[in-house]
Design an enzyme around this catalytic site. Structure first.
Site, PDB file in Angstrom:
ATOM      1  N   PHE A 156      41.715  36.644  33.736  1.00  0.00           N
ATOM      2  CA  PHE A 156      40.317  37.014  33.982  1.00  0.00           C
ATOM      3  C   PHE A 156      39.380  36.686  32.828  1.00  0.00           C
ATOM      4  O   PHE A 156      38.173  36.606  33.014  1.00  0.00           O
ATOM      5  CB  PHE A 156      40.211  38.524  34.299  1.00  0.00           C
ATOM      6  CG  PHE A 156      40.272  39.411  33.088  1.00  0.00           C
ATOM      7  CD1 PHE A 156      39.158  39.591  32.265  1.00  0.00           C
ATOM      8  CD2 PHE A 156      41.440  40.080  32.731  1.00  0.00           C
ATOM      9  CE1 PHE A 156      39.212  40.397  31.131  1.00  0.00           C
ATOM     10  CE2 PHE A 156      41.505  40.883  31.602  1.00  0.00           C
ATOM     11  CZ  PHE A 156      40.384  41.033  30.801  1.00  0.00           C
ATOM     12  N   LYS A 180      44.651  28.644  41.238  1.00  0.00           N
ATOM     13  CA  LYS A 180      44.472  30.050  41.631  1.00  0.00           C
ATOM     14  C   LYS A 180      43.746  30.758  40.498  1.00  0.00           C
ATOM     15  O   LYS A 180      44.322  31.069  39.450  1.00  0.00           O
ATOM     16  CB  LYS A 180      45.793  30.760  41.915  1.00  0.00           C
ATOM     17  CG  LYS A 180      45.508  32.088  42.613  1.00  0.00           C
ATOM     18  CD  LYS A 180      46.482  33.186  42.298  1.00  0.00           C
ATOM     19  CE  LYS A 180      46.235  33.982  41.070  1.00  0.00           C
ATOM     20  NZ  LYS A 180      45.146  34.970  41.093  1.00  0.00           N
ATOM     21  N   GLU A 183      41.739  36.948  40.499  1.00  0.00           N
ATOM     22  CA  GLU A 183      41.021  37.602  41.596  1.00  0.00           C
ATOM     23  C   GLU A 183      39.913  38.519  41.081  1.00  0.00           C
ATOM     24  O   GLU A 183      39.036  38.932  41.829  1.00  0.00           O
ATOM     25  CB  GLU A 183      41.995  38.376  42.501  1.00  0.00           C
ATOM     26  CG  GLU A 183      42.722  39.548  41.854  1.00  0.00           C
ATOM     27  CD  GLU A 183      44.004  39.128  41.111  1.00  0.00           C
ATOM     28  OE1 GLU A 183      44.023  38.049  40.481  1.00  0.00           O
ATOM     29  OE2 GLU A 183      44.981  39.911  41.160  1.00  0.00           O
ATOM     30  N   SER A 233      49.095  37.607  30.961  1.00  0.00           N
ATOM     31  CA  SER A 233      49.795  38.568  30.099  1.00  0.00           C
ATOM     32  C   SER A 233      51.257  38.157  29.907  1.00  0.00           C
ATOM     33  O   SER A 233      51.829  37.423  30.724  1.00  0.00           O
ATOM     34  CB  SER A 233      49.707  39.961  30.715  1.00  0.00           C
ATOM     35  OG  SER A 233      50.291  39.936  31.995  1.00  0.00           O
ATOM     36  N   CYS A 288      42.536  35.906  24.072  1.00  0.00           N
ATOM     37  CA  CYS A 288      43.920  35.829  23.605  1.00  0.00           C
ATOM     38  C   CYS A 288      43.956  35.481  22.124  1.00  0.00           C
ATOM     39  O   CYS A 288      44.955  35.692  21.464  1.00  0.00           O
ATOM     40  CB  CYS A 288      44.688  34.795  24.402  1.00  0.00           C
ATOM     41  SG  CYS A 288      44.124  33.134  24.088  1.00  0.00           S
ATOM     42  N   GLU A 389      49.657  44.674  22.693  1.00  0.00           N
ATOM     43  CA  GLU A 389      48.341  44.093  22.964  1.00  0.00           C
ATOM     44  C   GLU A 389      47.444  45.152  23.604  1.00  0.00           C
ATOM     45  O   GLU A 389      47.815  45.766  24.600  1.00  0.00           O
ATOM     46  CB  GLU A 389      48.485  42.903  23.919  1.00  0.00           C
ATOM     47  CG  GLU A 389      47.166  42.214  24.191  1.00  0.00           C
ATOM     48  CD  GLU A 389      47.326  40.942  25.018  1.00  0.00           C
ATOM     49  OE1 GLU A 389      48.092  40.956  26.001  1.00  0.00           O
ATOM     50  OE2 GLU A 389      46.657  39.946  24.673  1.00  0.00           O
TER      51      GLU A 389
HETATM   52  P1  NAD Z   1      47.490  38.966  34.124  1.00  0.00           P
HETATM   53  O1  NAD Z   1      48.823  38.565  33.635  1.00  0.00           O
HETATM   54  O2  NAD Z   1      47.320  40.334  34.678  1.00  0.00           O
HETATM   55  O3  NAD Z   1      47.002  37.965  35.289  1.00  0.00           O
HETATM   56  C1  NAD Z   1      47.046  36.564  35.122  1.00  0.00           C
HETATM   57  C2  NAD Z   1      47.230  35.915  36.486  1.00  0.00           C
HETATM   58  O4  NAD Z   1      48.489  36.325  37.025  1.00  0.00           O
HETATM   59  C3  NAD Z   1      46.173  36.319  37.502  1.00  0.00           C
HETATM   60  O5  NAD Z   1      45.770  35.165  38.202  1.00  0.00           O
HETATM   61  C4  NAD Z   1      46.869  37.337  38.393  1.00  0.00           C
HETATM   62  O6  NAD Z   1      46.445  37.257  39.726  1.00  0.00           O
HETATM   63  C5  NAD Z   1      48.330  36.941  38.293  1.00  0.00           C
HETATM   64  N1  NAD Z   1      49.245  38.100  38.323  1.00  0.00           N
HETATM   65  C6  NAD Z   1      49.030  39.339  37.775  1.00  0.00           C
HETATM   66  N2  NAD Z   1      50.109  40.109  37.956  1.00  0.00           N
HETATM   67  C7  NAD Z   1      51.030  39.379  38.623  1.00  0.00           C
HETATM   68  C8  NAD Z   1      52.353  39.622  39.099  1.00  0.00           C
HETATM   69  N3  NAD Z   1      52.936  40.790  38.925  1.00  0.00           N
HETATM   70  N4  NAD Z   1      52.991  38.622  39.725  1.00  0.00           N
HETATM   71  C9  NAD Z   1      52.423  37.419  39.902  1.00  0.00           C
HETATM   72  N5  NAD Z   1      51.165  37.136  39.486  1.00  0.00           N
HETATM   73  C10 NAD Z   1      50.480  38.085  38.844  1.00  0.00           C
HETATM   74  O7  NAD Z   1      46.463  38.692  32.932  1.00  0.00           O
HETATM   75  P2  NAD Z   1      44.917  39.070  32.875  1.00  0.00           P
HETATM   76  O8  NAD Z   1      44.793  40.555  32.691  1.00  0.00           O
HETATM   77  O9  NAD Z   1      44.159  38.415  33.963  1.00  0.00           O
HETATM   78  O10 NAD Z   1      44.484  38.329  31.519  1.00  0.00           O
HETATM   79  C11 NAD Z   1      44.622  38.906  30.250  1.00  0.00           C
HETATM   80  C12 NAD Z   1      45.926  38.473  29.588  1.00  0.00           C
HETATM   81  O11 NAD Z   1      45.967  37.063  29.493  1.00  0.00           O
HETATM   82  C13 NAD Z   1      46.072  38.973  28.175  1.00  0.00           C
HETATM   83  O12 NAD Z   1      47.391  39.380  27.980  1.00  0.00           O
HETATM   84  C14 NAD Z   1      45.738  37.772  27.310  1.00  0.00           C
HETATM   85  O13 NAD Z   1      46.318  37.774  26.024  1.00  0.00           O
HETATM   86  C15 NAD Z   1      46.303  36.682  28.159  1.00  0.00           C
HETATM   87  N6  NAD Z   1      45.719  35.385  27.838  1.00  0.00           N
HETATM   88  C16 NAD Z   1      46.481  34.511  27.121  1.00  0.00           C
HETATM   89  C17 NAD Z   1      45.947  33.291  26.753  1.00  0.00           C
HETATM   90  C18 NAD Z   1      46.753  32.321  25.944  1.00  0.00           C
HETATM   91  O14 NAD Z   1      46.278  31.230  25.688  1.00  0.00           O
HETATM   92  N7  NAD Z   1      47.944  32.674  25.514  1.00  0.00           N
HETATM   93  C19 NAD Z   1      44.639  32.955  27.140  1.00  0.00           C
HETATM   94  C20 NAD Z   1      43.894  33.860  27.890  1.00  0.00           C
HETATM   95  C21 NAD Z   1      44.451  35.091  28.233  1.00  0.00           C
END
Ligand code: NAD
Length: 502
Positions: A156, A180, A183, A233, A288, A389
């Protein structure tokens, strides 16, 4: 959650070159973090929608990979122009759905455009290599070909930029692509796909499927997908990496972070404070690459803390769309409550709350998910707040006596996304960059932000895979290498079969 606001628009998917409603009626409301107002409904698409997008992508693949590479690059030049023409609108969309300030959102859109610029170099970067005479009269060459159908799953916090770590490089290399978005922030990519539509790519080269976990799982399991790029994440990155590998896909999974910023006694304090503040509280700490732990070495603590606290107190919390706001809301009220819970538990464990972002929020919109910048001093490396985190505007301060001790604290983290050191000492910088276990390192820079022409990613639990995002790694990820060994029997003077037939 089902929407209770009937007049809201339900977003479509983009499949096979056309806007297409999802096959399901289940939706989520997209909420503006600054006000709590619903902006649209996003469909929670199903496996059938993924299947339609993958079929369209597979059908588009043969014709697209045969479009010559210079023409593919020209489409990217055109995409760049379209994005530049609409960049303010894109930035405002990022602010509306994600909450970050307009300044942050404009920078994000600019970085996305840089990704397209880097990808326009594909006719050069996609070149193979050749070696004559690997044996007498025999030459060997490696050529690069597209991987096939590639999918990206985005978080997000960068609704615009993260999809562009992948999309321009993937299609530039001749692949078809399925995105994708998160959401929680699907609206900016709707605008982007309107622009992609104007490019008149062959139908199915780019596809957009909105939704959540079901879409992700369908992408991971689909036999028609060859490569997956994930950003999100750490627990989901692990799940994605394992499940996609099970069906033989190429995977890069960028996960969560806990980024340390080491401040040496000789750091230039005013510049260091502004670097730390931008890193910890920019995008309300939801990057991140956000620095979330300051490790002060020796007397740096005494020099740093007072100006750091003063500068933090001077920040204005408010709607990211207001020019005077320095810190916007976090993504949702649930996120705000979770982050506030981290502050509560750190305080209960003995951390000193020297700036408390839970206070002083009067006058901000009731429905907004606001939490002010917070500084916790007296934190020890063993506390959960120092290890996990938080992903919000919370900066913890840990003291170390020496650079060695600081490096040991940084390297004890299971994450290794980014880190920074603030000092005027060349030898300290050399030690740090040599010994620190992280993928991105800043020297007197608070956020070692992604640069399109260089690879970007972390180490350890912050990244699963081999090839990082963008830069030269993108071409490696989005192409397969084929090595051809050849010899010819004619003498080139008219005795080969070609010359005989003439
Ligand atoms: P998230 O892991 O909750 O969601 C990321 C994506 O995965 C979304 O599109 C979501 O729909 C999907 N998703 C969520 N839970 C899922 C599940 N159980 N099974 C399958 N798909 C699932 O992450 P977020 O809250 O949207 O973003 C924040 C996180 O992203 C933080 O941990 C941040 O550090 C990380 N991030 C990392 C980088 C990097 O370059 N390493 C960059 C940006 C964000």
């Amino acid at each position: 959650m089902t929407s209770t606001t009937p007049e809201l628009r339900t977003l479509d998917n983009y499949v096979g070159g056309a806007w297409t409603p999802a096959s399901v009626s289940e939706t989520l409301d997209v909420i503006a973090p600054a006000s709590g107002a619903p902006l649209a409904r996003v469909p929670l698409s199903a496996a059938a929608d993924v299947d339609a997008a993958v079929s369209a992508a597979r059908a588009a693949l043969p014709a697209w990979r045969d479009v010559n590479v210079i023409e593919r690059a020209r489409r990217l030049f055109r995409l760049r122009e379209l994005l530049v023409a609409r960049q303010e609108e894109l930035a405002r969309s990022v602010t509306a759905e994600m909450g970050k300030t307009l300044a942050d959102a404009r920078a994000e859109v600019a970085r996305a455009i840089e990704m397209v610029e880097a990808a326009t170099a594909i006719p050069t970067t996609m070149q193979g290599r050749i070696l004559e005479d690997v044996s007498r009269g025999i030459d060997a060459e490696t050529i690069r070909q597209p991987v096939g159908v590639c999918a990206a799953i985005a978080p997000f916090n960068f609704p615009m930029m993260v999809p562009f770590w992948f999309l321009p490089f993937a299609i530039g290399c001749g692949n078809a692509f399925v995105l994708k978005p998160s959401e929680q922030v699907p609206m900016t990519q709707q605008l982007v796909f309107e622009l992609l539509h104007e490019l008149e790519l062959p139908a199915g080269v780019v596809n957009l499927v909105n939704g959540g976990r079901d879409v992700v799982e369908a992408l991971l399991d689909h036999p028609g997908i060859d490569a997956i790029s994930f950003v999100g994440s750490a627990p989901v990155a692990k799940l994605v990496y394992e499940r996609a590998a099970k069906t033989g896909k190429r995977v890069q999974a960028l996960g969560g972070a806990k980024n340390h910023m080491v401040v040496m006694p000789d750091a230039v304090i005013d510049k260091t404070v502004s670097g730390l503040i931008g890193s910890a509280f920019g995008a309300a700490g939801q990057r991140c690459m956000a620095g979330s732990v300051v490790v002060t070495v020796g007397e740096a603590h005494e020099r740093l803390l007072e100006p750091l606290v003063a500068a933090t107190r001077a920040l204005t919390v408010g709607d990211g769309a207001d020019a005077q706001s320095d810190v916007g809301p976090v993504i949702s009220c649930a996120a705000r409550d979770r982050i506030a819970g981290w502050i509560d538990s750190a305080a209960a464990e003995g951390a000193e709350v020297v700036v408390d972002g839970r206070e002083g929020l009067d006058g901000l919109p009731d429905g907004g998910s606001f939490l002010g910048p917070t500084i916790l001093d007296g934190v020890t490396p063993q506390m959960p707040i120092a290890q996990e985190e938080v992903f919000g505007p919370v900066l913890t301060v840990i003291r170390a006596e020496t650079l060695d001790e600081a490096i040991a604290i940084v390297n004890a983290s299971r994450f290794g996304n980014g880190t920074s050191i603030f000092t005027e000492s060349g030898p300290a910088v050399r030690r740090y960059r040599h010994d620190v276990e992280a993928g991105m390192v800043g020297v007197n820079i608070g956020v070692a932000a992604p640069v399109a022409f260089f690879p970007f990613s972390g180490w350890k639990d912050s990244f699963l895979g081999d090839l990082h995002a963008h830069g030269p790694d993108a071409v490696d990820f989005f192409t397969r290498k084929k090595t051809v060994t050849s010899r010819w029997f004619g003498d080139g003077q008219g005795t080969g079969s070609y010359f005989v037939e003439q």
